[in-house]
Design a protein around this motif. Structure first.
Motif, mmCIF file in Angstrom:
data_model
loop_
_atom_site.group_PDB
_atom_site.id
_atom_site.type_symbol
_atom_site.label_atom_id
_atom_site.label_comp_id
_atom_site.label_asym_id
_atom_site.label_seq_id
_atom_site.Cartn_x
_atom_site.Cartn_y
_atom_site.Cartn_z
ATOM 1 N N GLY A 240 0.777 -1.239 0.000
ATOM 2 C CA GLY A 240 0.000 0.000 0.000
ATOM 3 C C GLY A 240 0.800 1.276 0.000
ATOM 4 N N ARG A 241 2.095 1.201 0.271
ATOM 5 C CA ARG A 241 2.889 2.426 0.421
ATOM 6 C C ARG A 241 2.776 3.317 -0.816
ATOM 7 N NH1 ARG A 241 6.642 4.408 3.795
ATOM 8 N NH2 ARG A 241 8.170 5.881 2.952
ATOM 9 N N ASN A 242 2.548 4.596 -0.565
ATOM 10 C CA ASN A 242 2.401 5.624 -1.610
ATOM 11 C C ASN A 242 1.147 5.436 -2.455
ATOM 12 O OD1 ASN A 242 4.739 7.147 -0.979
ATOM 13 N ND2 ASN A 242 5.994 5.550 -1.918
ATOM 14 N N GLY A 243 0.213 4.619 -1.952
ATOM 15 C CA GLY A 243 -1.072 4.456 -2.614
ATOM 16 C C GLY A 243 -2.186 5.121 -1.825
ATOM 17 N N SER A 244 -3.399 5.015 -2.334
ATOM 18 C CA SER A 244 -4.538 5.657 -1.686
ATOM 19 C C SER A 244 -5.827 4.977 -2.131
ATOM 20 C CB SER A 244 -4.590 7.142 -2.050
ATOM 21 O OG SER A 244 -5.680 7.795 -1.419
ATOM 22 N N TYR A 245 -6.821 4.995 -1.258
ATOM 23 C CA TYR A 245 -8.154 4.538 -1.647
ATOM 24 C C TYR A 245 -8.838 5.622 -2.470
ATOM 25 C CZ TYR A 245 -7.584 0.664 1.597
ATOM 26 O OH TYR A 245 -7.127 -0.464 2.244
ATOM 27 N N LEU A 246 -9.419 5.220 -3.583
ATOM 28 C CA LEU A 246 -10.058 6.133 -4.529
ATOM 29 C C LEU A 246 -11.554 5.841 -4.554
ATOM 30 C CD1 LEU A 246 -8.796 6.903 -8.140
ATOM 31 C CD2 LEU A 246 -11.203 6.517 -7.668
ATOM 32 N N VAL A 247 -12.352 6.833 -4.214
ATOM 33 C CA VAL A 247 -13.811 6.716 -4.249
ATOM 34 C C VAL A 247 -14.297 7.371 -5.538
ATOM 35 C CG1 VAL A 247 -15.978 7.328 -3.127
ATOM 36 C CG2 VAL A 247 -13.957 6.784 -1.735
ATOM 37 N N PHE A 248 -15.056 6.620 -6.330
ATOM 38 C CA PHE A 248 -15.550 7.121 -7.623
ATOM 39 C C PHE A 248 -17.069 6.993 -7.621
ATOM 40 C CE2 PHE A 248 -14.148 7.314 -12.336
ATOM 41 C CZ PHE A 248 -15.299 7.973 -12.710
ATOM 42 N N LYS A 451 -39.777 23.057 1.373
ATOM 43 C CA LYS A 451 -40.166 21.655 1.502
ATOM 44 C C LYS A 451 -40.300 20.982 0.141
ATOM 45 C CE LYS A 451 -42.582 22.484 5.870
ATOM 46 N NZ LYS A 451 -43.823 22.282 6.636
ATOM 47 N N GLN A 452 -40.315 19.660 0.204
ATOM 48 C CA GLN A 452 -40.499 18.811 -0.985
ATOM 49 C C GLN A 452 -39.467 19.115 -2.071
ATOM 50 O OE1 GLN A 452 -44.716 19.462 -1.846
ATOM 51 N NE2 GLN A 452 -45.237 17.664 -0.633
ATOM 52 N N LEU A 453 -38.202 19.189 -1.659
ATOM 53 C CA LEU A 453 -37.128 19.342 -2.643
ATOM 54 C C LEU A 453 -37.061 18.091 -3.517
ATOM 55 C CD1 LEU A 453 -36.226 21.567 -0.558
ATOM 56 C CD2 LEU A 453 -33.876 20.938 -1.147
ATOM 57 N N PRO A 454 -37.012 18.250 -4.829
ATOM 58 C CA PRO A 454 -36.811 17.084 -5.692
ATOM 59 C C PRO A 454 -35.406 16.511 -5.494
ATOM 60 C CG PRO A 454 -37.585 19.002 -6.937
ATOM 61 C CD PRO A 454 -37.163 19.494 -5.593
ATOM 62 N N GLN A 455 -35.172 15.350 -6.058
ATOM 63 C CA GLN A 455 -33.828 14.772 -6.075
ATOM 64 C C GLN A 455 -33.086 15.420 -7.234
ATOM 65 O OE1 GLN A 455 -33.090 12.169 -3.751
ATOM 66 N NE2 GLN A 455 -30.974 12.551 -4.302
ATOM 67 N N PHE A 456 -32.177 16.340 -6.934
ATOM 68 C CA PHE A 456 -31.486 17.088 -7.975
ATOM 69 C C PHE A 456 -30.330 16.306 -8.599
ATOM 70 C CE2 PHE A 456 -32.987 20.787 -5.258
ATOM 71 C CZ PHE A 456 -34.043 21.100 -6.090
ATOM 72 N N THR A 457 -29.820 15.295 -7.900
ATOM 73 C CA THR A 457 -28.741 14.466 -8.437
ATOM 74 C C THR A 457 -29.138 13.002 -8.348
ATOM 75 O OG1 THR A 457 -27.636 14.381 -6.275
ATOM 76 C CG2 THR A 457 -26.948 16.118 -7.801
ATOM 77 N N HIS A 458 -28.624 12.192 -9.269
ATOM 78 C CA HIS A 458 -28.946 10.762 -9.312
ATOM 79 C C HIS A 458 -27.674 9.968 -9.575
ATOM 80 C CE1 HIS A 458 -32.742 12.825 -10.345
ATOM 81 N NE2 HIS A 458 -33.323 11.828 -9.721
ATOM 82 N N MET A 459 -27.491 8.897 -8.816
ATOM 83 C CA MET A 459 -26.329 8.042 -9.007
ATOM 84 C C MET A 459 -26.422 7.282 -10.322
ATOM 85 S SD MET A 459 -23.841 7.976 -6.814
ATOM 86 C CE MET A 459 -23.176 6.329 -7.065
ATOM 87 N N GLN A 460 -25.320 7.253 -11.059
ATOM 88 C CA GLN A 460 -25.255 6.537 -12.325
ATOM 89 C C GLN A 460 -24.189 5.442 -12.320
ATOM 90 O OE1 GLN A 460 -27.508 7.092 -14.536
ATOM 91 N NE2 GLN A 460 -28.356 8.960 -13.689
ATOM 92 N N GLY A 461 -23.336 5.435 -11.313
ATOM 93 C CA GLY A 461 -22.296 4.414 -11.258
ATOM 94 C C GLY A 461 -21.316 4.727 -10.156
ATOM 95 N N GLY A 462 -20.527 3.719 -9.785
ATOM 96 C CA GLY A 462 -19.532 3.974 -8.765
ATOM 97 C C GLY A 462 -18.848 2.714 -8.285
ATOM 98 N N ALA A 463 -17.734 2.900 -7.587
ATOM 99 C CA ALA A 463 -16.986 1.777 -7.017
ATOM 100 C C ALA A 463 -15.892 2.330 -6.113
ATOM 101 C CB ALA A 463 -16.367 0.907 -8.117
ATOM 102 N N TYR A 464 -15.395 1.456 -5.239
ATOM 103 C CA TYR A 464 -14.202 1.741 -4.455
ATOM 104 C C TYR A 464 -13.002 1.133 -5.160
ATOM 105 C CZ TYR A 464 -17.066 3.081 -0.388
ATOM 106 O OH TYR A 464 -17.944 3.708 0.467
ATOM 107 N N PHE A 465 -11.979 1.961 -5.378
ATOM 108 C CA PHE A 465 -10.740 1.522 -6.014
ATOM 109 C C PHE A 465 -9.567 1.768 -5.068
ATOM 110 C CE2 PHE A 465 -13.586 2.743 -9.477
ATOM 111 C CZ PHE A 465 -13.420 1.721 -10.407
ATOM 112 N N PHE A 466 -8.435 1.173 -5.419
ATOM 113 C CA PHE A 466 -7.173 1.498 -4.750
ATOM 114 C C PHE A 466 -6.189 1.935 -5.815
ATOM 115 C CE2 PHE A 466 -3.025 0.748 -2.807
ATOM 116 C CZ PHE A 466 -3.210 1.349 -1.564
ATOM 117 N N LEU A 467 -5.582 3.105 -5.609
ATOM 118 C CA LEU A 467 -4.588 3.653 -6.536
ATOM 119 C C LEU A 467 -3.206 3.275 -5.999
ATOM 120 C CD1 LEU A 467 -4.602 5.889 -9.007
ATOM 121 C CD2 LEU A 467 -3.519 7.297 -7.240
ATOM 122 N N PRO A 468 -2.553 2.252 -6.552
ATOM 123 C CA PRO A 468 -1.274 1.811 -5.997
ATOM 124 C C PRO A 468 -0.142 2.767 -6.319
ATOM 125 C CG PRO A 468 -2.338 0.110 -7.373
ATOM 126 C CD PRO A 468 -2.993 1.418 -7.671
#
Length: 482
Positions: A240-248, A451-468
């Motif tokens: 893991g050294r010099n890497g990081s978890y990447l949230v997409f 009140k009654q705010l619509p959903q202004f954003t919607h998820m279209q994809g994603g994953a947890y990655f590791f950037l080595p």
């Protein structure tokens, strides 16, 4: 400690603002040996943090399943964080992140059931023509290795650093201690490198846990030893050294719905309905469209403050009369303000342990080319998808990203509220007596409630990655398969 920039992938250090072209390719591996050969050929193109490229940059990150597909021993994969191994779409995590109902992974374009990536290839180039050439070259290489691209995620750079709702974005970024050439101020925004990069002390002055492999699994000594400062364990090699978890997370933005709601419902001061709508939008964001913070200019936009990020809340706006406590920037980074019985300093220190290093980009054409809110309000829906590829780096997924997403962004009682989720990216619903679709603007003598705010954003994809780190990538490309 000095950062080993020759071993760190460059995206951790810079966002490549001068490279206008960019795209991301989530992909699946089909055969380990050919994937290793592809990775070996890719290695010379990976951009280290020691370089500031003018023409192109290439980066690669992998999911837990990607490490498994490459044949990394199960006992080594087990040393990654639990959140990374389980993945973003694990059943309980969907609730934690708000990926439910219309945002559930079953509706995603990629990352959901059957379309889980093993890696993401991230390409940057000076312009679109250069990007197309780089992408075509890489596509030939990955297809020859039997790798399947799940999608091509293009980006679209908007004018004046705007995001699609029309507001200046990416102003508030933490500074990694030891990287800034200028004086590292303000202190509250300067963080230990271990908050984002494994192998260095974090805000607790501790070394974050690092994934590792047994000594026998690295006979050629490609990887460094796990340093003695990390939590006690038998001697091992540091993966893991010099890497990081990447949230997409890919999120589409419903720009017409956003501005239509603001114009139809705003009770904020304004000479015209349009001005009142912009005022409400600024309250929801916490900044005016130029980027000027409401804490410094609560009544009108001031482009001279467009990049101003040197402000706090405890003394200047504790009750949210300038910038509401539920505004997006106040939720995502409360700075020195949280409703505690302790001090501003205590709040600052706690918030510092939940910061994110963002590297995302927008995608899709603007609804109005000018990105002027007045033009966005008048523009008719065009049926095109637009949004943001939210990308952030953390050394601890649960303490940083998942905490912020669940406790600050999603939680409808954040900061003393009752039924307010984040107005921009929160989960808005009324279900089983729970209401999360309101937004409160503190004011005297009476607060204003939307009140009654619509959903202004919607998820279209994603994953947890590791950037080595680069040594870890070299190990992945050369270690003997079982």
């Amino acid at each position: 400690m000095t950062l080993e920039t020759d071993d760190i992938q460059g995206l951790l250090i810079r966002g490549y603002g001068r490279l206008d072209g960019a795209c991301y390719v989530p992909m699946q591996f089909t055969e380990a040996r050919r994937t290793q050969q592809w990775l070996h050929a890719l290695l010379p193109l990976i951009t280290p943090a020691s370089q500031s490229p003018e023409d192109q940059a290439v980066h690669l990150a992998l999911t837990a399943e990607g490490f498994r597909q490459l044949g990394i021993p199960a006992e080594a994969v087990a040393t990654f964080s639990r959140q990374f191994k389980e993945g973003m779409t694990e059943a309980h995590r969907q609730f934690v992140l708000g990926d439910v109902a219309q945002n559930a992974p079953t509706h995603w374009q990629w990352g959901g059931p059957g379309r889980e990536p093993h890696a993401v290839l991230m390409l940057f180039a000076r312009d679109q023509a250069a990007l197309e050439a780089l992408l075509a070259e890489q596509k030939t290489q990955w297809e020859a290795a039997g790798i399947v691209a799940l999608s091509r995620l293009d980006t679209h750079k908007l004018p004046n650093f705007r995001e699609h709702f029309g507001f200046n974005d990416s102003i508030s970024q933490p500074i990694i201690r030891g990287l800034s050439k200028a004086e590292e101020t303000p202190a509250w925004n300067t963080l230990a490198p271990g908050e984002f990069i494994l192998g260095y002390p974090n805000q607790y002055d501790l070394f974050p846990d690092t994934p590792h492999v047994a000594l026998a699994a690295d006979p050629d000594g490609v990887l460094p030893d796990v340093p003695p400062e990390t939590p006690p364990r038998p001697p091992a090699k540091d993966l893991g050294r010099n890497g990081s978890y990447l949230v997409f997370r890919q999120m589409s933005q419903d720009v017409p719905a956003f501005w239509q709601y603001l114009k139809a419902h705003s009770q904020e001061p304004g000479a015209t309905p349009e001005a009142a709508a912009i005022g409400l939008g600024a309250k929801m964001v916490g900044r005016w469209p130029s980027g000027a913070p409401l804490t410094k200019t609560p009544d009108q936009d001031d482009p001279a403050l467009a990049q101003d990020n040197d402000f706090l809340y405890w003394n200047d706006d504790f009750h949210g009369l300038k910038c509401p406590g539920g505004a997006h920037i106040r939720r995502s980074n409360p700075r020195d303000w949280l409703l505690t019985e302790r001090s501003a300093q205590d709040s600052q220190e706690m918030v510092q342990k939940h910061r994110l290093l963002r590297r995302g980009r927008t995608y899709g054409p603007p609804l109005a080319p000018s990105m002027d809110p007045l033009d966005l309000m008048q523009a008719a829906p065009d049926g095109q998808e637009r949004g943001i590829h939210f990308i952030c780096f953390v050394s601890d997924i649960v303490r940083q990203f998942e905490f912020v997403q669940n406790a600050w962004i999603r939680f409808h009682k954040f900061g003393g509220a009752y039924d307010d989720s984040d107005p921009l990216v929160g989960t808005h619903y009324q279900e089983e007596g729970v209401v999360t679709d309101s937004f409160t603007v503190p004011a005297r003598p009476f607060r204003r409630r939307y009140k009654q705010l619509p959903q202004f954003t919607h998820m279209q994809g994603g994953a947890y990655f590791f950037l080595p780190g680069l040594r870890a990538l070299r190990y992945l490309a050369t270690f003997p398969l079982r």
